[in-house]
Design a protein around this motif. Structure first.
Motif, PDB file in Angstrom:
ATOM      1  N   GLY A 424       0.855  -1.103   0.210  1.00 25.81           N
ATOM      2  CA  GLY A 424       0.069   0.102   0.202  1.00 25.81           C
ATOM      3  C   GLY A 424       0.900   1.234   0.198  1.00 25.81           C
ATOM      4  O   GLY A 424       1.800   1.481   1.019  1.00 25.81           O
ATOM      5  N   GLU A 425       0.691   1.977  -0.835  1.00 27.73           N
ATOM      6  CA  GLU A 425       1.442   3.398  -1.010  1.00 27.73           C
ATOM      7  C   GLU A 425       0.516   4.434  -0.338  1.00 27.73           C
ATOM      8  O   GLU A 425      -0.617   4.196   0.205  1.00 27.73           O
ATOM      9  N   ASN A 426       0.878   5.444   0.205  1.00 29.38           N
ATOM     10  CA  ASN A 426       0.516   6.446   1.166  1.00 29.38           C
ATOM     11  C   ASN A 426      -0.923   7.120   0.274  1.00 29.38           C
ATOM     12  O   ASN A 426      -0.954   7.564  -0.853  1.00 29.38           O
ATOM     13  N   ALA A 427      -1.692   7.662   1.177  1.00 30.02           N
ATOM     14  CA  ALA A 427      -2.834   8.609   0.612  1.00 30.02           C
ATOM     15  C   ALA A 427      -2.140   9.692   0.054  1.00 30.02           C
ATOM     16  O   ALA A 427      -1.227  10.157   0.660  1.00 30.02           O
ATOM     17  N   ARG A 428      -2.935  10.457  -0.689  1.00 34.31           N
ATOM     18  CA  ARG A 428      -2.452  11.836  -0.866  1.00 34.31           C
ATOM     19  C   ARG A 428      -3.476  12.889  -0.239  1.00 34.31           C
ATOM     20  O   ARG A 428      -4.480  12.349   0.041  1.00 34.31           O
ATOM     21  N   THR A 429      -3.201  14.239  -0.356  1.00 35.85           N
ATOM     22  CA  THR A 429      -3.838  15.250   0.225  1.00 35.85           C
ATOM     23  C   THR A 429      -5.304  15.448  -0.794  1.00 35.85           C
ATOM     24  O   THR A 429      -6.151  15.992  -0.352  1.00 35.85           O
ATOM     25  N   PHE A 430      -5.274  14.795  -1.990  1.00 32.78           N
ATOM     26  CA  PHE A 430      -6.451  14.986  -2.996  1.00 32.78           C
ATOM     27  C   PHE A 430      -6.891  13.575  -3.394  1.00 32.78           C
ATOM     28  O   PHE A 430      -8.001  13.689  -4.065  1.00 32.78           O
ATOM     29  N   LYS A 431      -6.341  12.437  -3.161  1.00 31.64           N
ATOM     30  CA  LYS A 431      -6.711  11.118  -3.663  1.00 31.64           C
ATOM     31  C   LYS A 431      -6.308   9.870  -2.916  1.00 31.64           C
ATOM     32  O   LYS A 431      -5.386  10.197  -2.013  1.00 31.64           O
ATOM     33  N   ASP A 432      -7.064   8.942  -2.936  1.00 28.22           N
ATOM     34  CA  ASP A 432      -6.558   7.727  -2.185  1.00 28.22           C
ATOM     35  C   ASP A 432      -5.112   7.241  -2.679  1.00 28.22           C
ATOM     36  O   ASP A 432      -4.639   7.500  -4.000  1.00 28.22           O
ATOM     37  N   GLY A 433      -4.552   6.519  -1.813  1.00 26.67           N
ATOM     38  CA  GLY A 433      -2.911   6.015  -2.194  1.00 26.67           C
ATOM     39  C   GLY A 433      -3.403   4.598  -3.264  1.00 26.67           C
ATOM     40  O   GLY A 433      -4.433   3.962  -3.290  1.00 26.67           O
ATOM     41  N   LYS A 434      -2.389   4.339  -3.893  1.00 22.00           N
ATOM     42  CA  LYS A 434      -2.210   3.234  -4.699  1.00 22.00           C
ATOM     43  C   LYS A 434      -1.906   1.826  -3.883  1.00 22.00           C
ATOM     44  O   LYS A 434      -1.434   1.972  -3.042  1.00 22.00           O
ATOM     45  N   SER A 435      -2.712   0.890  -4.417  1.00 19.32           N
ATOM     46  CA  SER A 435      -2.518  -0.671  -3.849  1.00 19.32           C
ATOM     47  C   SER A 435      -1.551  -1.299  -4.613  1.00 19.32           C
ATOM     48  O   SER A 435      -1.504  -1.241  -5.878  1.00 19.32           O
ATOM     49  N   LEU A 436      -0.974  -2.416  -3.896  1.00 21.94           N
ATOM     50  CA  LEU A 436      -0.451  -3.525  -4.659  1.00 21.94           C
ATOM     51  C   LEU A 436       0.722  -3.156  -5.273  1.00 21.94           C
ATOM     52  O   LEU A 436       1.358  -3.832  -6.058  1.00 21.94           O
ATOM     53  N   ILE A 437       1.496  -1.937  -5.039  1.00 19.91           N
ATOM     54  CA  ILE A 437       2.674  -1.389  -5.890  1.00 19.91           C
ATOM     55  C   ILE A 437       3.474  -0.857  -4.776  1.00 19.91           C
ATOM     56  O   ILE A 437       3.318  -0.776  -3.744  1.00 19.91           O
ATOM     57  N   PHE A 438       4.603  -0.480  -5.397  1.00 22.66           N
ATOM     58  CA  PHE A 438       5.818   0.092  -4.652  1.00 22.66           C
ATOM     59  C   PHE A 438       6.456   1.272  -5.421  1.00 22.66           C
ATOM     60  O   PHE A 438       7.439   1.088  -5.970  1.00 22.66           O
ATOM     61  N   MET A 439       5.955   2.354  -5.363  1.00 28.39           N
ATOM     62  CA  MET A 439       6.239   3.720  -6.128  1.00 28.39           C
ATOM     63  C   MET A 439       7.459   4.242  -5.693  1.00 28.39           C
ATOM     64  O   MET A 439       8.197   4.780  -6.252  1.00 28.39           O
ATOM     65  N   ARG A 440       7.697   4.331  -4.367  1.00 32.31           N
ATOM     66  CA  ARG A 440       8.656   5.299  -3.711  1.00 32.31           C
ATOM     67  C   ARG A 440       9.962   4.820  -3.945  1.00 32.31           C
ATOM     68  O   ARG A 440      10.972   5.570  -4.230  1.00 32.31           O
ATOM     69  N   PHE A 441      10.278   3.553  -4.198  1.00 30.98           N
ATOM     70  CA  PHE A 441      11.596   3.060  -4.538  1.00 30.98           C
ATOM     71  C   PHE A 441      11.687   3.394  -6.293  1.00 30.98           C
ATOM     72  O   PHE A 441      12.818   3.077  -6.652  1.00 30.98           O
ATOM     73  N   CYS A 442      10.600   3.664  -6.869  1.00 31.39           N
ATOM     74  CA  CYS A 442      10.720   4.061  -8.225  1.00 31.39           C
ATOM     75  C   CYS A 442      10.783   3.186  -9.350  1.00 31.39           C
ATOM     76  O   CYS A 442      10.312   3.015 -10.227  1.00 31.39           O
ATOM     77  N   ASN A 443      11.652   2.091  -8.776  1.00 34.64           N
ATOM     78  CA  ASN A 443      11.936   0.868  -9.812  1.00 34.64           C
ATOM     79  C   ASN A 443      11.023  -0.144  -9.696  1.00 34.64           C
ATOM     80  O   ASN A 443      10.722  -0.938 -10.621  1.00 34.64           O
ATOM     81  N   ALA A 444      10.817  -0.639  -8.370  1.00 30.20           N
ATOM     82  CA  ALA A 444      10.402  -2.007  -8.073  1.00 30.20           C
ATOM     83  C   ALA A 444       9.258  -2.504  -8.849  1.00 30.20           C
ATOM     84  O   ALA A 444       8.119  -1.714  -8.722  1.00 30.20           O
ATOM     85  N   ARG A 445       9.295  -3.531  -9.309  1.00 31.51           N
ATOM     86  CA  ARG A 445       8.261  -4.236  -9.868  1.00 31.51           C
ATOM     87  C   ARG A 445       7.744  -5.572  -9.016  1.00 31.51           C
ATOM     88  O   ARG A 445       8.764  -6.305  -8.729  1.00 31.51           O
ATOM     89  N   THR A 446       6.408  -5.728  -9.064  1.00 31.95           N
ATOM     90  CA  THR A 446       6.186  -7.061  -8.462  1.00 31.95           C
ATOM     91  C   THR A 446       6.696  -8.407  -9.372  1.00 31.95           C
ATOM     92  O   THR A 446       6.208  -8.474 -10.524  1.00 31.95           O
ATOM     93  N   ILE A 447       7.280  -9.417  -9.026  1.00 30.74           N
ATOM     94  CA  ILE A 447       7.657 -10.491  -9.573  1.00 30.74           C
ATOM     95  C   ILE A 447       6.490 -11.352  -9.609  1.00 30.74           C
ATOM     96  O   ILE A 447       5.743 -11.758  -8.614  1.00 30.74           O
ATOM     97  N   PRO A 448       6.074 -11.810 -10.978  1.00 33.64           N
ATOM     98  CA  PRO A 448       4.784 -12.548 -11.117  1.00 33.64           C
ATOM     99  C   PRO A 448       4.982 -13.937 -10.512  1.00 33.64           C
ATOM    100  O   PRO A 448       5.911 -14.529 -10.400  1.00 33.64           O
ATOM    101  N   GLN A 449       3.971 -14.359  -9.793  1.00 34.22           N
ATOM    102  CA  GLN A 449       3.963 -15.644  -8.992  1.00 34.22           C
ATOM    103  C   GLN A 449       4.448 -16.773 -10.033  1.00 34.22           C
ATOM    104  O   GLN A 449       4.990 -17.548  -9.647  1.00 34.22           O
TER     105      GLN A 449
END
Length: 656
Positions: A424-449
């Motif tokens: 879970g990413e953080n909420a914003r002051t104007f919108k809900d946070g994004k789910s199931l991802i990792f934006m702050r490290f900028c690069n990281a992608r979920t490795i498919p199961q």
């Protein structure tokens, strides 16, 4: 909370045009078109190198997971550029790596085709798994720049598969450190040197393949820089470096001029020092001072260096600080020396954010680095809240590192699996946070199961959002990812994480996100909570792992959330009916679940919200509690998504 959608008109200076106003021929000491072509070419070369690694590297965490980075630096080690999708945790390691290399290997001793391997957390930052290949770039027989490529080697030796070792009390229990060594000579791998490394790590054949991907990436940056020299000349290259630094500096200082002066402080905690009696929490504290265009971050009041592997070196401290700053000022991308030289970062040796050798460091990313980033953002919320509230953020998902090793009966080879949590990413002051991802490290992608099932002896039985895991708020945080898997052979498992007890904080009345969990054999009579610091757990074939990340912190009082949005989350099964009542005061009736006929009981909702307002939420730093430090934080106004959109489209490059 006050909402003034029209208030943005009073802040026009903060909205648009700073970059344009500062891009004048009189301020840039070269042709403007050449300047733009070259500074974008620097980033493009790094990005191209990163995608090369992504295509060529062997281990899934490097290829599909993108745990890799590339940078271009000046001949004296100043950062020029990095790629769009590189790992933010690596950014601060580029400069120190080259500077420290030059201390051991004078520039006059370097030859064309030399490439150096370097991985020493006390000198380069991060941890031993993040190996760096540093290549001097020659033109006309003189070094004009350096390329630095970083990838996470899945194993660097040590007692635990994957090298992560929460119970390590010194670096000697965390794999091999590598001083600057000339690993490639005349573009040929020194097999004798590599054999010394290979005999001390697991999966050496795989690491050889990853190393080759790194080497090809460094050669690509080398080639692109030489092409620029051939087209524009070396002097123009050097001028472009300096003008990029100066330009970034002018834009940064212009941004800071718009912010009010003052002093702000914040603190966050790691769950525990697992190797100290009583397992006390670990404090990360910062006092940020802004005077004119001078910004100082003082971390000297942070807690003492922990015995277990959680703390970080000074280079890593600066990396977390840089990341927090760039998240709030993404329009300054890429990070380069023009920004770095204007951030004063103070620390104290022997604290958790500036450990001294031989302190362990493998857990830095989920430990000190994550908290430094979050605290930096919280401090910046102070001056930003009144003038640019769209840059105010609660805390986001914390990295957790799950490693398993053993024998794979299908491939008849040993293996090391490294899987990190996204969520879970953080909420914003104007919108809900994004789910199931990792934006702050900028690069990281979920490795498919499916990919992990192909490579490792595991079978996934669940891979989905974790219901109710968000930080509740007027705008809620993103939802965590939960994975359940069955191991298909006997394995040794280690988890190196955090944020089970001190979860991602909410802001301005928003609640904290849900915490991380790792539970073995959940739902059976052999169930137990392994926690976030389980070390060397022996699992048998058929054992089950429940692995959940943390949810993002919420923004604003949950009782001010639009009831229709709560209803939609219940219908989509993000929230349960019980959670909608308990935290949002919304009474949802299910008329026909199959037909998705859900309705709000308006009368009961009004009663519930009145009751919750009077009672309030439980204060604390744990899951879904009201954080005492952020409870009373306010923003000047609540921006609309339409108001914020131009800032995001203009300022955020790919990957941010």
């Amino acid at each position: 909370m006050q909402t003034k959608a029209t208030a943005s008109a009073q802040h026009s200076d903060a909205e648009f045009g700073i970059k344009e106003k500062l891009t004048h021929a009189s301020e840039i000491g070269m042709d403007l078109i050449t300047f733009e072509v070259m500074r974008n070419a620097f980033v493009a070369a790094c990005y191209e190198a990163s995608t090369t690694i992504e295509r060529v590297a062997y281990h899934p965490v490097v290829g599909m997971g993108r745990d890799r980075s590339n940078a271009l630096l000046t001949r004296d080690g100043r950062l020029v550029a990095h790629g769009h999708t590189d790992a933010a945790a690596h950014y601060a390691s580029f400069g120190p790596s080259v500077v420290e290399l030059l201390k051991d290997r004078p520039i006059e001793s370097m030859l064309q085709g030399d490439t150096f391997l370097f991985s020493d957390p006390y000198r380069t930052g991060s941890h031993v798994n993040d190996t760096r290949l540093i290549r001097p770039i020659f033109f006309d027989d003189k070094i004009v720049a350096f390329a630095c490529t970083v990838i996470h080697w899945a194993d660097m030796g040590g007692p635990m598969p994957g090298t992560f070792n929460p119970e390590a009390t010194s670096c000697y229990a965390e794999g091999i450190r590598i001083p600057p060594i000339r690993l490639f000579k005349a573009n040929v791998l020194d097999e004798e040197l590599f054999s010394l490394i290979a005999i001390n790590i697991r999966g050496a054949v795989e690491r050889r393949a990853d190393l080759q991907a790194q080497f090809e990436a460094s050669k690509l940056i080398d080639r692109r820089v030489r092409e620029l020299c051939e087209r524009y000349g070396v002097n123009t290259l050097f001028t472009a470096f300096e003008e990029q630094f100066n330009y970034s500096e002018r834009v940064m200082l212009a941004e800071l001029e718009q912010l009010p002066d003052g002093t702000w402080e914040f603190e966050d905690f790691g769950d525990q020092d697992v190797m100290t009696a009583g397992k006390p929490p670990i404090r990360v504290h910062c006092t940020m001072t802004k005077r004119g265009t001078k910004l100082t971050f003082d971390w000297t009041q942070s807690g003492a260096q922990p015995r277990g592997s959680w703390g970080c070196s000074y280079a890593t401290l600066t990396g977390g600080n840089y990341l927090g700053f760039m998240i709030c000022f993404p329009q300054l991308f890429p990070l380069n020396d023009g920004i770095i030289r204007n951030l004063e970062i103070l620390s104290k040796k022997g604290t958790c954010v500036d450990v001294v050798e031989p302190a362990p460091t493998t857990g830095y990313a989920s430990g000190a680095f994550d908290k430094v980033e979050a605290v930096t953002i919280a401090c910046l919320a102070g001056p930003l809240s009144s003038v640019q509230p769209w840059r105010v953020y609660p805390a986001a998902v914390s990295l957790t590192n799950l490693c398993m090793g053993g024998y794979n009966p299908r491939t008849k080879k040993s293996f090391v699996q490294y899987t990190y949590a996204v969520g879970g990413e953080n909420a914003r002051t104007f919108k809900d946070g994004k789910s199931l991802i990792f934006m702050r490290f900028c690069n990281a992608r979920t490795i498919p199961q499916e990919l992990e099932e192909r490579w490792f002896p595991v079978l996934y039985t669940r891979y989905e959002a974790r219901t109710d895991s968000c930080g509740h708020g007027m705008y809620r945080g993103g939802f965590a990812l939960v994975r359940e898997m069955t191991v298909l052979s006997d394995v040794t498992m280690t988890i190196h994480g955090d944020r089970e007890k001190f979860t991602p904080f909410g802001m301005a009345g928003g609640l904290n996100g849900g915490g991380c969990n790792l539970i073995i054999n959940k739902g059976t009579d052999r169930e137990y909570n392994a926690g976030m610091y389980a070390t060397g757990v022996e699992l048998k074939k058929g054992d089950k792992i429940f692995y959940a990340s943390s949810g993002g912190g919420g923004f604003g009082n949950p009782l001010e959330r639009d009831t229709r949005l709560v209803l939609a989350d219940v219908m989509d099964e993000w929230l349960t009916i019980e959670t909608a009542r308990e935290y949002y005061g919304v009474a949802v009736e299910v008329v026909d679940a199959e037909a998705l006929d859900y309705r709000i009981d308006e009368k009961k909702t009004a009663e519930l919200r009145a009751e919750l307002r009077q009672r309030g939420f439980v204060e604390g730093r744990g899951s879904h509690q009201l954080h005492p430090k952020t409870r009373d934080m306010k923003v000047g106004w609540i921006p609309t998504e339409e108001e914020v959109q131009p800032h995001i489209t203009v300022s955020r490059p790919p990957g941010w």
